[in-house]
Scaffold this motif. Structure first.
Motif, PDB file in Angstrom:
ATOM      1  N   ASP A 297       2.190   4.105 -12.602  1.00 41.05           N
ATOM      2  CA  ASP A 297       2.642   2.891 -13.289  1.00 41.05           C
ATOM      3  C   ASP A 297       1.505   1.935 -13.627  1.00 41.05           C
ATOM      4  OD1 ASP A 297       5.229   3.803 -12.971  1.00 41.05           O
ATOM      5  OD2 ASP A 297       5.585   2.655 -11.145  1.00 41.05           O
ATOM      6  N   THR A 298       0.402   2.015 -12.913  1.00 42.80           N
ATOM      7  CA  THR A 298      -0.669   1.028 -13.081  1.00 42.80           C
ATOM      8  C   THR A 298      -1.173   1.008 -14.514  1.00 42.80           C
ATOM      9  OG1 THR A 298      -1.364   1.425 -10.792  1.00 42.80           O
ATOM     10  CG2 THR A 298      -2.918   0.282 -12.227  1.00 42.80           C
TER      11      THR A 298
ATOM     12  N   THR B  84      -4.367  -6.842  -6.564  1.00 44.93           N
ATOM     13  CA  THR B  84      -4.862  -5.729  -5.758  1.00 44.93           C
ATOM     14  C   THR B  84      -4.849  -6.152  -4.302  1.00 44.93           C
ATOM     15  OG1 THR B  84      -6.635  -4.083  -5.493  1.00 44.93           O
ATOM     16  CG2 THR B  84      -7.319  -6.368  -5.833  1.00 44.93           C
TER      17      THR B  84
ATOM     18  N   ILE C 285       5.850  -1.381  -0.880  1.00 47.39           N
ATOM     19  CA  ILE C 285       5.909  -2.050  -2.179  1.00 47.39           C
ATOM     20  C   ILE C 285       6.974  -1.416  -3.067  1.00 47.39           C
ATOM     21  CG2 ILE C 285       4.614  -2.354  -4.337  1.00 47.39           C
ATOM     22  CD1 ILE C 285       2.124  -2.786  -2.471  1.00 47.39           C
ATOM     23  N   ALA C 286       7.040  -0.081  -3.038  1.00 43.39           N
ATOM     24  CA  ALA C 286       8.063   0.619  -3.815  1.00 43.39           C
ATOM     25  C   ALA C 286       9.460   0.294  -3.282  1.00 43.39           C
ATOM     26  CB  ALA C 286       7.805   2.121  -3.783  1.00 43.39           C
TER      27      ALA C 286
ATOM     28  N   ARG D  38       1.840   1.089  -0.022  1.00 44.97           N
ATOM     29  CA  ARG D  38       2.409   1.550  -1.289  1.00 44.97           C
ATOM     30  C   ARG D  38       3.889   1.865  -1.130  1.00 44.97           C
ATOM     31  NH1 ARG D  38       0.040   6.506  -4.845  1.00 44.97           N
ATOM     32  NH2 ARG D  38      -1.528   4.915  -5.298  1.00 44.97           N
TER      33      ARG D  38
ATOM     34  N   THR E 265      -1.402   3.993  -9.272  1.00 47.43           N
ATOM     35  CA  THR E 265      -0.210   4.836  -9.374  1.00 47.43           C
ATOM     36  C   THR E 265      -0.018   5.207 -10.840  1.00 47.43           C
ATOM     37  OG1 THR E 265       1.308   3.004  -9.787  1.00 47.43           O
ATOM     38  CG2 THR E 265       0.805   3.514  -7.482  1.00 47.43           C
TER      39      THR E 265
ATOM     40  N   ASP F  31       6.749  -5.231  -8.785  1.00 38.73           N
ATOM     41  CA  ASP F  31       6.076  -4.820 -10.012  1.00 38.73           C
ATOM     42  C   ASP F  31       4.837  -4.007  -9.649  1.00 38.73           C
ATOM     43  OD1 ASP F  31       4.710  -4.579 -12.392  1.00 38.73           O
ATOM     44  OD2 ASP F  31       4.144  -6.705 -12.509  1.00 38.73           O
ATOM     45  N   THR F  32       4.844  -2.724 -10.011  1.00 35.27           N
ATOM     46  CA  THR F  32       3.688  -1.860  -9.735  1.00 35.27           C
ATOM     47  C   THR F  32       2.838  -1.620 -10.974  1.00 35.27           C
ATOM     48  OG1 THR F  32       5.112   0.076 -10.038  1.00 35.27           O
ATOM     49  CG2 THR F  32       4.783  -0.706  -7.786  1.00 35.27           C
TER      50      THR F  32
ATOM     51  N   TYR G 265      -0.190  -3.954 -10.405  1.00 37.91           N
ATOM     52  CA  TYR G 265      -0.726  -3.872  -9.044  1.00 37.91           C
ATOM     53  C   TYR G 265      -1.494  -2.571  -8.873  1.00 37.91           C
ATOM     54  CZ  TYR G 265      -0.854  -2.386  -4.185  1.00 37.91           C
ATOM     55  OH  TYR G 265      -1.269  -1.886  -2.986  1.00 37.91           O
TER      56      TYR G 265
END
Length: 361
Positions: free
Chosen positions: A141-142, A84, A97-98, A94, A139, A103-104, A107
């Motif tokens: 994905d989390t 985090t 990172i994308a 964010r 997100t 790796d989301t 995260y």
């Protein structure tokens, strides 16, 4: 959670590390500034020795513009099972990172709504987050493990979790944190070249408004750079209100009575809007705001006086809901404003007077 890593040992990172170590978590500290990391370690925030293997959670406590880069490095090293960040802006990191293809799943963005006008590890405290909101911005994905790790972090720090969309978070903090910081600085800047006699008249009003103007400019440039457009939108709206207020003040000086009445109505309108807005700010423990009565006590500038006052208030069976200290310029006395439940105010004032305190309710 048994192990954690904190990357960035400034105010927020060190405070989180102190809170975790106090709960028995083994914390490993990292910082590009080795002196800062060693200082945090000397305060009991953890160790600068690397972890033997992946820790349960890595807390990235760096400026918003560096979050993506630092997360990429941490994931490359396999530093943690979950990650985090605690940056005060969420949408920009964010997006980066994308774009980096990180790796989301493991995260989650977060932001503890706490801070001080001082910065660095020496300003850190283990209870900085106690009772404060801590925003989580997962997100799609989390995964559940990562969300639970972040929730555990929030709980261990004594904060209250709030789940928000990243963009909604940024708009909110622009209104309640970032724009107020700039407004405080603008008001304080008017004092820079003011006459000394004027500055010496400073009371609690200007002290309240300018308290956060003592903040570190470099830190705020990092924050505002990541949320500049949204903050500018808030200030644009404020500029409209300010222009209307200036016009109303000019009207109060007009010779025509009708124009003066219009000016007074304009000032009253903005102040009533302010009353309504201020009343929406949550009160104690996040509950709806409560109106308290204020009992003001004259306090001498001697060791132990404040503790003695609090002790006698407790002996009278009254709970202090809030407290403000106003210092008298050039005198060795101050005024302590005790906010208490309305039903308790009169009895408290009488009880303190009987004990020899100078009181006005």
């Amino acid at each position: 959670m048994r192990t954690a890593a904190v990357i960035g040992t400034g105010l927020i990172g060190t405070s989180a590390a102190l809170a975790l170590t106090r709960r028995g978590i083994s914390v490993h500290l990292e910082d590009t500034d080795q002196d800062a990391a060693r200082t945090a370690a000397s305060l009991g925030a953890g160790t600068t020795e690397p972890a033997d293997g992946p820790v349960d959670l890595a807390v990235i406590a760096v400026p918003p513009a560096l979050v993506g880069k630092v997360l990429a490095d941490c994931q490359r090293r396999g530093l943690a099972r979950c990650y985090t960040d605690v940056a005060s802006v969420k949408a920009g990191p964010r997006g980066e990172i994308a774009a980096l293809g990180l790796d989301t799943v493991h995260y989650i963005g977060s932001h503890p709504m706490a801070g001080r006008e001082r910065s660095g590890p020496l300003a850190a405290t283990a209870d900085l987050f106690e009772g404060r909101p801590w925003v989580l911005t997962p997100t799609a994905d989390t995964d559940t493990e990562t969300l639970n790790a972040a929730l555990e972090l929030v709980a261990l720090c004594g904060a209250m979790p709030i789940v928000m969309d990243a963009a909604d978070h940024d708009r909110a903090v622009a209104l309640v944190s970032h724009a107020p910081q700039l407004l405080s600085s603008l008001v304080a800047a008017r004092l820079e070249h003011a006459e000394e006699t004027a500055v010496r008249l400073s009371g609690q009003g200007v002290r309240d408004v300018t308290r956060i103007a003592a903040s570190n400019p470099a830190m705020w440039i990092d924050i505002l750079s990541a949320n500049a457009g949204v903050v500018a939108d808030v200030l644009d709206d404020l500029a409209v209100d300010l222009a209307e207020t200036v016009a109303a003040l000019r009207a109060l000086q007009a010779a025509d009575e009708g124009t003066r009445r219009e000016g007074a109505a304009g000032i009253e309108a903005v102040m009533r809007r302010g009353n309504t807005g201020q009343a929406r700010i949550p009160g104690k423990h996040g509950a709806p705001p409560t109106r308290y009565e204020t009992v003001t006590v004259v306090l001498g500038d001697q060791p132990g006086e404040l503790g003695r006052l609090f002790g006698e208030v407790g002996a009278l069976g009254v709970n202090i809901e809030d407290v403000t200290i106003e210092h008298s310029t050039g005198q060795q006395v101050g005024h302590v404003q005790l906010a208490v439940a309305p039903v308790a105010a009169r009895g408290l004032a009488a009880g303190l007077r009987e004990r020899g305190w100078g009181v006005r309710a």
